[in-house]
Design a protein around this motif. Sequence first.
Motif, PDB file in Angstrom:
ATOM      1  N   THR A  84      15.169 -28.076 -44.317  1.00 31.59           N
ATOM      2  CA  THR A  84      14.359 -28.559 -44.128  1.00 31.59           C
ATOM      3  C   THR A  84      13.234 -26.979 -42.849  1.00 31.59           C
ATOM      4  O   THR A  84      14.566 -26.267 -42.679  1.00 31.59           O
ATOM      5  CB  THR A  84      14.775 -29.945 -43.472  1.00 31.59           C
ATOM      6  OG1 THR A  84      15.116 -29.423 -42.508  1.00 31.59           O
ATOM      7  CG2 THR A  84      15.141 -30.905 -43.214  1.00 31.59           C
ATOM      8  N   GLN A 104       8.290 -30.248 -42.680  1.00 24.34           N
ATOM      9  CA  GLN A 104       7.933 -30.317 -41.016  1.00 24.34           C
ATOM     10  C   GLN A 104       8.715 -30.922 -40.664  1.00 24.34           C
ATOM     11  O   GLN A 104      10.273 -31.465 -41.242  1.00 24.34           O
ATOM     12  CB  GLN A 104       6.853 -31.310 -41.226  1.00 24.34           C
ATOM     13  CG  GLN A 104       6.246 -32.225 -39.510  1.00 24.34           C
ATOM     14  CD  GLN A 104       5.016 -33.002 -39.861  1.00 24.34           C
ATOM     15  OE1 GLN A 104       4.066 -33.023 -39.183  1.00 24.34           O
ATOM     16  NE2 GLN A 104       4.652 -33.786 -41.010  1.00 24.34           N
ATOM     17  N   PRO A 108      12.195 -32.402 -38.349  1.00 20.78           N
ATOM     18  CA  PRO A 108      12.281 -33.490 -38.972  1.00 20.78           C
ATOM     19  C   PRO A 108      12.348 -34.242 -37.588  1.00 20.78           C
ATOM     20  O   PRO A 108      11.958 -33.831 -36.494  1.00 20.78           O
ATOM     21  CB  PRO A 108      14.492 -33.508 -38.936  1.00 20.78           C
ATOM     22  CG  PRO A 108      14.061 -32.186 -39.752  1.00 20.78           C
ATOM     23  CD  PRO A 108      13.229 -31.470 -38.836  1.00 20.78           C
ATOM     24  N   SER A 118       9.181 -35.909 -36.943  1.00 19.39           N
ATOM     25  CA  SER A 118       7.612 -35.475 -36.314  1.00 19.39           C
ATOM     26  C   SER A 118       6.733 -36.436 -37.017  1.00 19.39           C
ATOM     27  O   SER A 118       5.809 -36.526 -36.113  1.00 19.39           O
ATOM     28  CB  SER A 118       7.857 -34.369 -36.025  1.00 19.39           C
ATOM     29  OG  SER A 118       7.703 -33.581 -37.828  1.00 19.39           O
ATOM     30  N   ALA A 119       6.737 -37.094 -38.210  1.00 21.64           N
ATOM     31  CA  ALA A 119       5.927 -37.111 -38.823  1.00 21.64           C
ATOM     32  C   ALA A 119       4.828 -38.733 -38.218  1.00 21.64           C
ATOM     33  O   ALA A 119       4.164 -38.913 -37.793  1.00 21.64           O
ATOM     34  CB  ALA A 119       5.683 -37.536 -40.048  1.00 21.64           C
ATOM     35  N   CYS A 133       4.233 -38.213 -43.749  1.00 25.25           N
ATOM     36  CA  CYS A 133       5.728 -38.563 -43.543  1.00 25.25           C
ATOM     37  C   CYS A 133       6.566 -38.027 -44.857  1.00 25.25           C
ATOM     38  O   CYS A 133       7.224 -37.132 -45.746  1.00 25.25           O
ATOM     39  CB  CYS A 133       5.593 -40.399 -43.939  1.00 25.25           C
ATOM     40  SG  CYS A 133       6.010 -40.763 -42.510  1.00 25.25           S
ATOM     41  N   GLU A 191       7.002 -34.622 -43.867  1.00 25.17           N
ATOM     42  CA  GLU A 191       8.508 -34.398 -43.651  1.00 25.17           C
ATOM     43  C   GLU A 191       9.567 -34.700 -44.612  1.00 25.17           C
ATOM     44  O   GLU A 191      10.965 -34.325 -44.418  1.00 25.17           O
ATOM     45  CB  GLU A 191       8.515 -35.604 -42.504  1.00 25.17           C
ATOM     46  CG  GLU A 191      10.130 -35.586 -41.440  1.00 25.17           C
ATOM     47  CD  GLU A 191       9.820 -36.340 -40.342  1.00 25.17           C
ATOM     48  OE1 GLU A 191      11.211 -36.781 -40.194  1.00 25.17           O
ATOM     49  OE2 GLU A 191       9.145 -36.547 -39.922  1.00 25.17           O
TER      50      GLU A 191
END
Length: 605
Positions: A374, A245, A247, A249-250, A237, A240
């Motif tokens: 990001t 990472q 968005p 996806s965690a 997390c 992200e």
Amino acid sequence: MTAPEKATSEKATPEKAAGTTSAGATPAEHAAGATGRRSGAWFAAEGRNGFIHRSWMRNQGFGPEVFDGRPVIGIASSWSELTPCNAHLRDVADAVKRGVWEAGGLPLEFPVMSLGETLMRPTTMLFRNLMAMEAEETIRANPLDGVVLLSGCDKTTPALLMAAASVDLPALMVTGGPMLNGKFQGRDLGSGTDVWRLSEEVRAGRMTPAELSEAEGCMSRSRGHCMTMGTASTMACVAEALGMQLPGSAAIPAVDARRFALAQAAGRRAVALVEEDVRPSAVLTREAFENAIRANAALGGSTNAVVHLLALAGRVGVPLDLDDFDRLTTEVPVLVDLMPSGRFLMEDFFYAGGLPAVLRELGALGLLHGDAPTVGGVTVREATGEAPCWNREVIRAADEPFRPAGEGTVVLRGSLCPDGAVLKISAASPHLLRHRGRALVFDRIEDYTAVADDPDLPVDADTVLVIRNAGPRGYPGFPEVGNPPVPKVLLEAGVEDIVRISDARMSGTGYGTCVLHVAPEAAVGGPLSLVRTGDWIELDAAARRLDLDVPADELAARTPAPPTEPKPERGWARLYTEHVMQADRGADLDFLVGRSGDAVPRHSH
């Protein structure tokens, strides 16, 4: 058309052509004149050097067209059967490769050191910096234009982020995802958290060893890392929230098909990052770190995130100190009801909306830097501004939080920890957050565990258990022993928690009133080395204080307890102990602070 889609439409998979590129040029000539990519220094080279670089690669079945100047994307995989949480990353890598090919890149998978939290001794934290250094050098030494980082278990995620930050090639992370919820006797089991709970139940005589054995197979029932908000889930997390990472996806479970679709998208996006020249230094800004710190507080995340974020900030050159973790979170409520602080697990968290739903709530409170970029090519605000929440039991609204503001991880100061210590309020017992008790001191965690079940151990509910020589240098390696078991005599009396203080860390899946990361550590002469059994210790979490109530003249007359372990004489352990910094500096090696860039100092052939 997005950059990855455009690349896919213009360049095909390696079967498209053979031998020549546009206008009849050789692949090497095309690469040399078309892109100026980093990988061109290898694959576009003339004469003997180019022959060597291309020829040996072709023994894997590549045709000459893959050397046409397309981006070369490394896939750094921490796959290992010795790291159960990462044992499925080969399949994740295959999905990433599909995305890289789709976008017109050349994917090349390579292994990096893998750190298995459940098996490695004495502790994986001893090797986090080694993994980061090895991955950094591997990325820099090879013909890569960008890299996808595959991780899962606790230390593999920060280690690869640290490596990528130091090299500063275009990079993004794909974590392996959490296991499905454990199921035992009709209820959910959480990895780690229920290990501590069930083992205590056996010690207290409320559960049989046979039942504990049955629970083993019920807890870890799928691929993936811990499904509690332990360090693995926390760092996924955090990656992200940092923007490293994609968005959303965690939290996708490791066995969910969407995990592999996400990995494929990451492969496509890696090519776009190279084409757009987006590097970690452009993403890992001060604002990104503030977002990650606040997200960790809202999640009730692991105390280990503090150490890893400090180390990562040092690599990328962002000013960050221990007090930022307290100052930035005083207004952040705990929004997520997940173990070890709450009831639910990562599978539930994903179905409820995952991290985007949490970041949206932080944004509504004005506690999020929405303009932070990001690796997905969108800002944090664009990625999360309309993120839905599907279960308000799991992810609470900002005006109805799971725990009030300031009950994440706090930073303590005082005569016992002049350089700081941390305490996770949401995992502690409220009645112990202001406490005064006499110390029971052990120089080694092994000394305590040897007597933890002794019925004559001189303890009561007010005792403050002190474990020292478990910091970065003292153990060495900074192990997760900061939540030692409650003495059996107290468990049998119904006492389930006491104040525990150490220079160690604890598992992110752990719980209890555990003061951790005391700095300076005992092994370097910190105040913890002066504590004696019977001394009064005062904890006041609200005031952020931890003090040893012993007169100054008496302390001055004491001799620090000596380190319990001999200084390592060779190998990594010697290098580590000579150069590791203290917990408040992220426990990185002093000579690894800062970026080194992607330039190769010398070349041969």
